[in-house]
Design a protein around this motif. Structure first.
Motif, PDB file in Angstrom:
ATOM      1  N   SER A  62       0.803  -1.222   0.050  1.00 57.09           N
ATOM      2  CA  SER A  62       0.123   0.138  -0.027  1.00 57.09           C
ATOM      3  C   SER A  62       0.886   1.352  -0.179  1.00 57.09           C
ATOM      4  O   SER A  62       0.518   2.427  -0.545  1.00 57.09           O
ATOM      5  N   THR A  63       2.094   0.977   0.504  1.00 59.02           N
ATOM      6  CA  THR A  63       2.720   2.334   0.526  1.00 59.02           C
ATOM      7  C   THR A  63       3.107   3.050  -0.744  1.00 59.02           C
ATOM      8  O   THR A  63       2.842   4.097  -1.036  1.00 59.02           O
ATOM      9  N   ASP A 119      -7.701   4.964   1.321  1.00 53.21           N
ATOM     10  CA  ASP A 119      -6.351   4.117   1.747  1.00 53.21           C
ATOM     11  C   ASP A 119      -7.274   2.921   2.325  1.00 53.21           C
ATOM     12  O   ASP A 119      -7.497   2.758   3.366  1.00 53.21           O
ATOM     13  N   SER A 127      -3.559  -3.167   0.267  1.00 55.21           N
ATOM     14  CA  SER A 127      -2.598  -3.894   0.440  1.00 55.21           C
ATOM     15  C   SER A 127      -3.066  -5.458   0.016  1.00 55.21           C
ATOM     16  O   SER A 127      -3.920  -6.014   0.825  1.00 55.21           O
ATOM     17  N   LYS A 174      -2.664  -8.239   3.051  1.00 57.82           N
ATOM     18  CA  LYS A 174      -3.474  -8.139   4.067  1.00 57.82           C
ATOM     19  C   LYS A 174      -4.598  -9.049   3.967  1.00 57.82           C
ATOM     20  O   LYS A 174      -4.533 -10.005   3.933  1.00 57.82           O
TER      21      LYS A 174
HETATM   22  C1  PLP Z   1      -0.947  -1.230   6.361  1.00 57.86           C
HETATM   23  C2  PLP Z   1      -1.246  -0.020   5.855  1.00 57.86           C
HETATM   24  C3  PLP Z   1      -0.671   0.866   4.945  1.00 57.86           C
HETATM   25  C4  PLP Z   1       0.835   0.500   4.407  1.00 57.86           C
HETATM   26  O1  PLP Z   1       0.635  -0.865   3.963  1.00 57.86           O
HETATM   27  P1  PLP Z   1       1.897  -1.685   3.423  1.00 57.86           P
HETATM   28  O2  PLP Z   1       1.301  -2.629   2.462  1.00 57.86           O
HETATM   29  O3  PLP Z   1       2.578  -2.099   4.334  1.00 57.86           O
HETATM   30  O4  PLP Z   1       2.859  -0.791   2.552  1.00 57.86           O
HETATM   31  C5  PLP Z   1      -1.083   2.084   4.701  1.00 57.86           C
HETATM   32  N1  PLP Z   1      -2.153   2.639   5.192  1.00 57.86           N
HETATM   33  C6  PLP Z   1      -2.861   1.722   5.887  1.00 57.86           C
HETATM   34  C7  PLP Z   1      -4.397   2.293   6.484  1.00 57.86           C
HETATM   35  C8  PLP Z   1      -2.449   0.620   6.411  1.00 57.86           C
HETATM   36  O5  PLP Z   1      -3.360  -0.162   7.212  1.00 57.86           O
END
Ligand code: PLP
Length: 512
Positions: free
Chosen positions: A141-142, A266, A295, A298
Motif C-alpha cells: 500500500s505504501t 486508503d 495491500s 493483508k
Molecule cells: C498497512 C497500511 C498501509 C501500508 O501498507 P503496506 O502494504 O505495508 O505498505 C497504509 N495505510 C494503511 C491504512 C495501512 O493499514
C-alpha cells in the motif's frame, strides 16, 4: 601509485576450497564452524553446503515470534502448498519485463481488473485503446499511496495553474500543496509528506470514534488541497472513515469554491473486507473517489509485497504518472515507482482470487468478524484482582469495521500497569499484540502530538488483529493467556516493557 597488489588477503585456492567444502559437507550442521562461530556479516571465503545455508537461516527464523501468533500485524500468513509453488514460479519472473513476460503481465491486468471491479470502478472510456483499468500492482500500500498522491499532486498543479492569474509552471511548483488526512494515518503517508514535499493538514478524531468528521474535513480544505484521504480500516482500531459523508462535503466545497479536490481511499486493510460487509457505498460508486489503494498481502490474502492502486480514469489523473513502455506489438504504461519486482504478488493474488471466489472471501470475512466478536465479548467481562473490569473497548464493534479488537486498560480500574506491560507479558505466552502510545510523530515539525482530540498523548492502547488463520480454538487460547497475563500483572506490577526490548526496538508507531 597507491594501488595495492590485488590479492593482499590470503586467497584460498579452488582445490583448498573444494576440500574444505567437502569436509564441511560431510559434517552435520551442528558440528560445523558456522554453528560454532555464529552467523557471518561479511561474505565468507568458502561455499557452504546448501542444507547448511538453509539451516542457518531456519534457526535464525525460529527465534522470531511465530507469524501465526502475530496478532499485531495485518499481513496474511496462510499459504497452501500449491500457492507456494505458484509463488516460486513468480519469483523467477521480473514483472518489469513486459515485453518478454507478456503472459505474466496479462495476469497482472486480469488481477487488476478483478480488484477494480470489486471496488466498482467504471470501465475506462479508453478501454479500446488500453484494454485495462488504470492502476497497478505495487509492492504494498505504501507504494500505491505514494503513486496515488503523486497523480493527485500533478492534477492539482494543472488546475492551480489554470485558475491562478499570472501563474507559470515554475511559480506553481513553488507552492506547497496539502493533503487532508486523519491523525490516524499509517506511516506510509509520513513517507508521502516527506518524500513528495506535501504538507499534511491533520484532522484529529475523538477517542470515541477514531473517524474523520465531515466538519473537520470541511474546515481543513483550501485551494492548495490535492485530495482528502479517507482510511478504510484505521489500523489502530479498525474503524472506517465515513467516505460517504466526506464525499458529500467534498462535492459541496468543490461546487461552492470552484475546487476540484478528490478523495483517495486508503483501503490497505479494508479493500478486501468492506466489499463483503453491509455498508453505504465507499468506493468508486462515490463520484469524488478518484483512487483507491489496498495491500494485497493483508486481507487480500496474497503474500507480503503485494499492493494495488486503481484510478477512476487515466485522463487528468493516472496519465500524469504514466511512463510509456513498448511491448511486443503494443504500447503499455508503467505506473510503479520501481521497475524490477517479482511476479510473486500478482501470481499469488490471482491464485487466491481463483481459489476463494466471492464466497471464500465472504466466509473469511464472516469468520474473522465472529472471532473478533468472541474475543471482544470475553474482554468486556475480564476483571482484575481488585474486582474491577480491566478493559475499555475502543473499536467499532461487531459489524461494518475491520476484524480488529482494540482496547485500553480502563483508567477507572486504577491498575498500576498499562497496555504496553500487557503486550509484553502476553508475549511470554508467545502471543504478540500491538501496544501503542496514543501519539504520533508530526512529519513536518518532528513533534510528538496526540492521536486524539480528547485523550492525552501518553495514554496507551492495544489491538488484536484477527487474521484468517485465527480460528475460534486459537482465540480461546489467546483469551486464556490474556486472563493469565492480567493475573500475573496483578501479582507483579508494572515495568515489563524491558523484557522484549530486543525484539521491539525497531517497532515504529504503526506496524503493518
Ligand atoms: C498497512 C497500511 C498501509 C501500508 O501498507 P503496506 O502494504 O505495508 O505498505 C497504509 N495505510 C494503511 C491504512 C495501512 O493499514
Amino acid at each position: 601509485m597507491s594501488s595495492e597488489p590485488p590479492a593482499k588477503r590470503a586467497r584460498v585456492g579452488l582445490d583448498e576450497a573444494v576440500e574444505a567444502t567437502a569436509v564441511t559437507r560431510s559434517l552435520p550442521y551442528y558440528a560445523t564452524k558456522l554453528a560454532r562461530h555464529g552467523l557471518p556479516s561479511e561474505l565468507m571465503e568458502n561455499p557452504q553446503p546448501a542444507n547448511h545455508a538453509m539451516k542457518a537461516i531456519r534457526d535464525q527464523h525460529s527465534l522470531d515470534f511465530s507469524p501465526l501468533l502475530n496478532t499485531s500485524s495485518y499481513v496474511n500468513v496462510v499459504f497452501e502448498e500449491q500457492e507456494e509453488e505458484v509463488a516460486k514460479m513468480g519469483m523467477r519472473v521480473n514483472l518489469a519485463d513486459q515485453t518478454v513476460y507478456t503472459q505474466s503481465f496479462d495476469l497482472h491486468n486480469r488481477t487488476l481488473g478483478m480488484v477494480a471491479k470489486l471496488w466498482h470502478c467504471p470501465e475506462p472510456e479508453d478501454w479500446q485503446e488500453h484494454h485495462t483499468f488504470a492502476g497497478a500492482c505495487t509492492v504494498g500500500s505504501t507504494e500505491a499511496c505514494l503513486l496515488s498522491g503523486l497523480a493527485h499532486k500533478f492534477r492539482w498543479r494543472e488546475w492551480y495553474l489554470r485558475r491562478t492569474p499570472g501563474a507559470t509552471k515554475s511559480s506553481v511548483r513553488a507552492v506547497l500543496p496539502n493533503v487532508v488526512i486523519s491523525t490516524q494515518f499509517q506511516a506510509a503517508w509520513e513517507k508521502f509528506f516527506k518524500y513528495m514535499d506535501v504538507e499534511p493538514k491533520f484532522v484529529s478524531p475523538s477517542l470515541s470514534s477514531f473517524k474523520l468528521t465531515a466538519a473537520g474535513v470541511e474546515a481543513a480544505i483550501d485551494e492548495r488541497t490535492l485530495m482528502v484521504v479517507c482510511i478504510m480500516g484505521n489500523h489502530y482500531g479498525g474503524q472506517y472513515d465515513p467516505v460517504w459523508e466526506i464525499n458529500d462535503v467534498v462535492e459541496r466545497v468543490n461546487q461552492e469554491k470552484g475546487f476540484q479536490v478528490g478523495i483517495h481511499v486508503d483501503a490497505a486493510s479494508g479493500g478486501f473486507v468492506a466489499p463483503f460487509q453491509e455498508l453505504p457505498a465507499w468506493d468508486f460508486r462515490l463520484k469524488n473517489v478518484l483512487s483507491i489503494s489496498a495491500s494485497g498481502h493483508k486481507f487480500g490474502e496474497s503474500c507480503a509485497g503485494t499492493g494495488w492502486v486503481v484510478f477512476r480514469q487515466r485522463r487528468d489523473l493516472s496519465e500524469h504518472i504514466a511512463i510509456s513502455v513498448s511491448y511486443l506489438g503494443g504500447q503499455g504504461e508503467s505506473y510503479t515507482l520501481n521497475f524490477s519486482r517479482p511476479a510473486t504478488g500478482v501470481y499469488v493474488q490471482f491464485y487466491k482470487f481463483l481459489r476463494h471466489g466471492r464466497l471464500g472471501y465472504q466466509n473469511l470475512t464472516d469468520n474473522m468478524m465472529a472471532t473478533s466478536k468472541y474475543i471482544r465479548d470475553q474482554m468486556k467481562e475480564m476483571k482484575a484482582g481488585n474486582g474491577k473490569k480491566v478493559f475499555k473497548l475502543l473499536d467499532d464493534g461487531d459489524t461494518a469495521c475491520l476484524p480488529v479488537v482494540t482496547a485500553m486498560i480502563d483508567k477507572e480500574a486504577g491498575l498500576p500497569y498499562d497496555d504496553i506491560d500487557l503486550q509484553h507479558v502476553l508475549a511470554m505466552e508467545h502471543w504478540y499484540v500491538s501496544g501503542y502510545a496514543q501519539n504520533f510523530h508530526d512529519p513536518v515539525t518532528e513533534e510528538k502530538l496526540p492521536l486524539f482530540s480528547d485523550s492525552p498523548l501518553d495514554a496507551t492502547m492495544f489491538r488484536v488483529v484477527v487474521k484468517s488463520n485465527l480460528t475460534h480454538a486459537m482465540a480461546e487460547n489467546l483469551v486464556e493467556c490474556m486472563k493469565r497475563s492480567i493475573d500475573f500483572l496483578d501479582a507483579h506490577g508494572k515495568g515489563f516493557e524491558k523484557i522484549h526490548k530486543n525484539q521491539t526496538k525497531h517497532k515504529g508507531h504503526s506496524a503493518c
